[in-house]
Design a protein around this motif. Structure first.
Motif, PDB file in Angstrom:
ATOM      1  N   GLY A   4       1.268  -0.648  -0.123  1.00 50.12           N
ATOM      2  CA  GLY A   4       0.078  -0.177  -0.684  1.00 50.12           C
ATOM      3  C   GLY A   4       0.987   1.379   0.239  1.00 50.12           C
ATOM      4  O   GLY A   4       0.645   2.144  -0.143  1.00 50.12           O
ATOM      5  N   VAL A   5       1.889   1.161   0.150  1.00 50.57           N
ATOM      6  CA  VAL A   5       2.848   2.283   1.453  1.00 50.57           C
ATOM      7  C   VAL A   5       3.372   2.475  -0.781  1.00 50.57           C
ATOM      8  O   VAL A   5       3.447   3.644  -1.317  1.00 50.57           O
ATOM      9  CB  VAL A   5       3.897   2.163   1.761  1.00 50.57           C
ATOM     10  CG1 VAL A   5       5.393   3.170   1.678  1.00 50.57           C
ATOM     11  CG2 VAL A   5       3.158   1.937   3.227  1.00 50.57           C
ATOM     12  N   ALA A   6       3.674   1.644  -1.381  1.00 50.68           N
ATOM     13  CA  ALA A   6       4.264   1.702  -2.548  1.00 50.68           C
ATOM     14  C   ALA A   6       3.614   2.184  -3.909  1.00 50.68           C
ATOM     15  O   ALA A   6       3.975   2.962  -4.022  1.00 50.68           O
ATOM     16  CB  ALA A   6       4.809   0.077  -2.780  1.00 50.68           C
ATOM     17  N   SER A   7       2.405   1.448  -3.598  1.00 44.49           N
ATOM     18  CA  SER A   7       1.492   2.506  -4.966  1.00 44.49           C
ATOM     19  C   SER A   7       0.882   3.682  -4.292  1.00 44.49           C
ATOM     20  O   SER A   7       0.456   4.301  -5.424  1.00 44.49           O
ATOM     21  CB  SER A   7      -0.117   1.098  -4.306  1.00 44.49           C
ATOM     22  OG  SER A   7      -1.368   1.523  -5.057  1.00 44.49           O
ATOM     23  N   ARG A   8       0.421   4.488  -2.955  1.00 47.56           N
ATOM     24  CA  ARG A   8       0.571   5.575  -3.047  1.00 47.56           C
ATOM     25  C   ARG A   8       1.083   6.304  -3.266  1.00 47.56           C
ATOM     26  O   ARG A   8       0.774   7.401  -3.563  1.00 47.56           O
ATOM     27  CB  ARG A   8      -0.093   5.246  -1.430  1.00 47.56           C
ATOM     28  CG  ARG A   8      -0.230   7.441  -0.518  1.00 47.56           C
ATOM     29  CD  ARG A   8      -1.140   7.002   0.689  1.00 47.56           C
ATOM     30  NE  ARG A   8      -1.752   8.027   1.048  1.00 47.56           N
ATOM     31  CZ  ARG A   8      -2.709   8.064   1.154  1.00 47.56           C
ATOM     32  NH1 ARG A   8      -3.129   6.782   1.565  1.00 47.56           N
ATOM     33  NH2 ARG A   8      -3.541   9.042   2.092  1.00 47.56           N
ATOM     34  N   LEU A   9       2.875   5.604  -2.758  1.00 48.10           N
ATOM     35  CA  LEU A   9       4.071   6.913  -3.429  1.00 48.10           C
ATOM     36  C   LEU A   9       3.995   6.686  -4.518  1.00 48.10           C
ATOM     37  O   LEU A   9       5.366   7.706  -4.874  1.00 48.10           O
ATOM     38  CB  LEU A   9       4.631   6.380  -2.584  1.00 48.10           C
ATOM     39  CG  LEU A   9       4.781   6.875  -1.039  1.00 48.10           C
ATOM     40  CD1 LEU A   9       5.974   6.820  -0.169  1.00 48.10           C
ATOM     41  CD2 LEU A   9       5.067   8.008  -0.692  1.00 48.10           C
ATOM     42  N   GLY A  10       3.961   5.822  -5.319  1.00 47.36           N
ATOM     43  CA  GLY A  10       4.523   5.804  -7.040  1.00 47.36           C
ATOM     44  C   GLY A  10       4.968   5.334  -7.390  1.00 47.36           C
ATOM     45  O   GLY A  10       6.079   5.554  -8.204  1.00 47.36           O
ATOM     46  N   LEU A  11       6.138   4.375  -5.763  1.00 48.97           N
ATOM     47  CA  LEU A  11       7.456   3.935  -6.851  1.00 48.97           C
ATOM     48  C   LEU A  11       6.659   2.256  -6.090  1.00 48.97           C
ATOM     49  O   LEU A  11       6.153   1.651  -6.118  1.00 48.97           O
ATOM     50  CB  LEU A  11       7.924   3.334  -5.126  1.00 48.97           C
ATOM     51  CG  LEU A  11       7.975   5.610  -4.756  1.00 48.97           C
ATOM     52  CD1 LEU A  11       8.861   5.132  -3.522  1.00 48.97           C
ATOM     53  CD2 LEU A  11       9.254   5.314  -6.084  1.00 48.97           C
ATOM     54  N   GLY A  12       8.225   1.367  -6.524  1.00 46.42           N
ATOM     55  CA  GLY A  12       8.086  -0.660  -6.286  1.00 46.42           C
ATOM     56  C   GLY A  12       8.258  -0.580  -5.243  1.00 46.42           C
ATOM     57  O   GLY A  12       9.340  -0.338  -4.204  1.00 46.42           O
ATOM     58  N   VAL A  13       8.003  -2.114  -4.388  1.00 48.52           N
ATOM     59  CA  VAL A  13       8.133  -2.188  -3.293  1.00 48.52           C
ATOM     60  C   VAL A  13       9.535  -2.231  -2.881  1.00 48.52           C
ATOM     61  O   VAL A  13       9.804  -1.806  -2.023  1.00 48.52           O
ATOM     62  CB  VAL A  13       7.578  -3.495  -3.112  1.00 48.52           C
ATOM     63  CG1 VAL A  13       8.013  -3.991  -1.436  1.00 48.52           C
ATOM     64  CG2 VAL A  13       6.189  -3.580  -2.606  1.00 48.52           C
ATOM     65  N   PRO A  14      10.435  -2.421  -4.536  1.00 52.85           N
ATOM     66  CA  PRO A  14      12.156  -2.671  -4.191  1.00 52.85           C
ATOM     67  C   PRO A  14      12.906  -1.629  -3.501  1.00 52.85           C
ATOM     68  O   PRO A  14      13.304  -1.533  -2.507  1.00 52.85           O
ATOM     69  CB  PRO A  14      12.276  -2.921  -5.446  1.00 52.85           C
ATOM     70  CG  PRO A  14      11.147  -4.276  -5.907  1.00 52.85           C
ATOM     71  CD  PRO A  14       9.905  -3.632  -5.123  1.00 52.85           C
ATOM     72  N   GLU A  15      11.827  -1.011  -4.258  1.00 46.74           N
ATOM     73  CA  GLU A  15      13.023   0.622  -4.051  1.00 46.74           C
ATOM     74  C   GLU A  15      12.267   0.930  -3.025  1.00 46.74           C
ATOM     75  O   GLU A  15      12.750   1.714  -2.150  1.00 46.74           O
ATOM     76  CB  GLU A  15      11.945   1.314  -5.225  1.00 46.74           C
ATOM     77  CG  GLU A  15      12.811   2.676  -5.425  1.00 46.74           C
ATOM     78  CD  GLU A  15      12.022   3.612  -6.384  1.00 46.74           C
ATOM     79  OE1 GLU A  15      13.022   5.158  -6.829  1.00 46.74           O
ATOM     80  OE2 GLU A  15      11.353   3.500  -6.927  1.00 46.74           O
TER      81      GLU A  15
END
Length: 225
Positions: A99-110
């Motif tokens: 959810g954090v990755a999606s909300r921030l427009g990033l990938g999980v690895p990033e």
């Protein structure tokens, strides 16, 4: 009330004074006040850029402790304060990670990479014993609000982010931060008065696998320097 050096004291009730516009780093100011054994002062606790001064009994007709504190020689304070440094292993499998990755427009690895690259400074300890408010979150990870519905229970060791900060929940508590991982280290032991993290300390996180995390189980948070 104002004094030389620009310091200000604001009363919060009868037994607490907040010292603002400190003449040096808050941890160093608090340490100097404790060492000076100012009459009526029980403790001095640093937080961000101010110091909470806790008072016991003093003679109301005499000098208020803040006057004695203002009169101390502040010329020998260091320009900076270097606390201890901690390295914290993290299994990045938090329930909010995607959810954090999606909300921030990033990938999980990033997200994982940027959290590890952040250099954190403990600027306050509060909420519960050992809960350090860690500033220095990578700009790309900042901006998350508190959860709309805080969890009634967050497990000890949960690693979280919110706003421009990160934190580790040292014990089970309600919580509204975004959970991105967990550490196997013990951060607090109330019975043994084990509270290692203090204002001015620095923290970095590094990723470990589930198998590697088991090697840290039973260990306590310890400074590496």
């Amino acid at each position: 009330m104002g004094y030389e050096w620009g310091m200000r004291f604001e009363r919060v009730g009868y037994r607490l004074v907040i010292m603002k516009d400190c003449p040096g780093p808050a941890p160093a100011v608090a340490q100097k006040i404790r060492e000076a054994k100012v009459t009526g002062v029980i403790d001095a606790v640093p937080c961000f850029d101010c110091v909470g001064i806790y008072m016991g009994v003093y003679e109301p007709r005499g000098k208020h402790p803040s006057e004695e504190i203002a009169a101390l020689d502040w010329s020998d304070l260091p320009a900076s304060f270097e606390g201890r440094h901690f390295r914290v292993p993290v299994v990045y499998d938090g329930e909010d990670l995607e959810g954090v990755a999606s909300r921030l427009g990033l990938g999980v690895p990033e997200v994982i990479k940027l959290h590890q690259e952040s250099q954190f400074l403990c600027e306050a300890v509060g909420f519960c014993p050992g809960f350090g408010y860690l500033t220095g979150l990578h700009p790309a990870l900042t901006g998350l609000p508190r959860l709309d519905s805080p969890r009634p229970r967050v497990a000890p060791g949960s690693v979280a982010i919110m706003g421009d900060q990160s934190a580790v929940y040292p014990m089970e508590r309600p919580g509204g931060w975004w959970l991105i991982g967990r550490t196997p280290l013990e951060f607090v032991n109330v019975e043994e008065r084990f509270f290692p993290l203090e204002v001015g300390d620095t923290v970095e996180f590094f990723a470990v696998s589930e198998a590697e995390a088991r090697e840290f189980e039973g260990r306590r948070l310890e400074a590496v320097r």
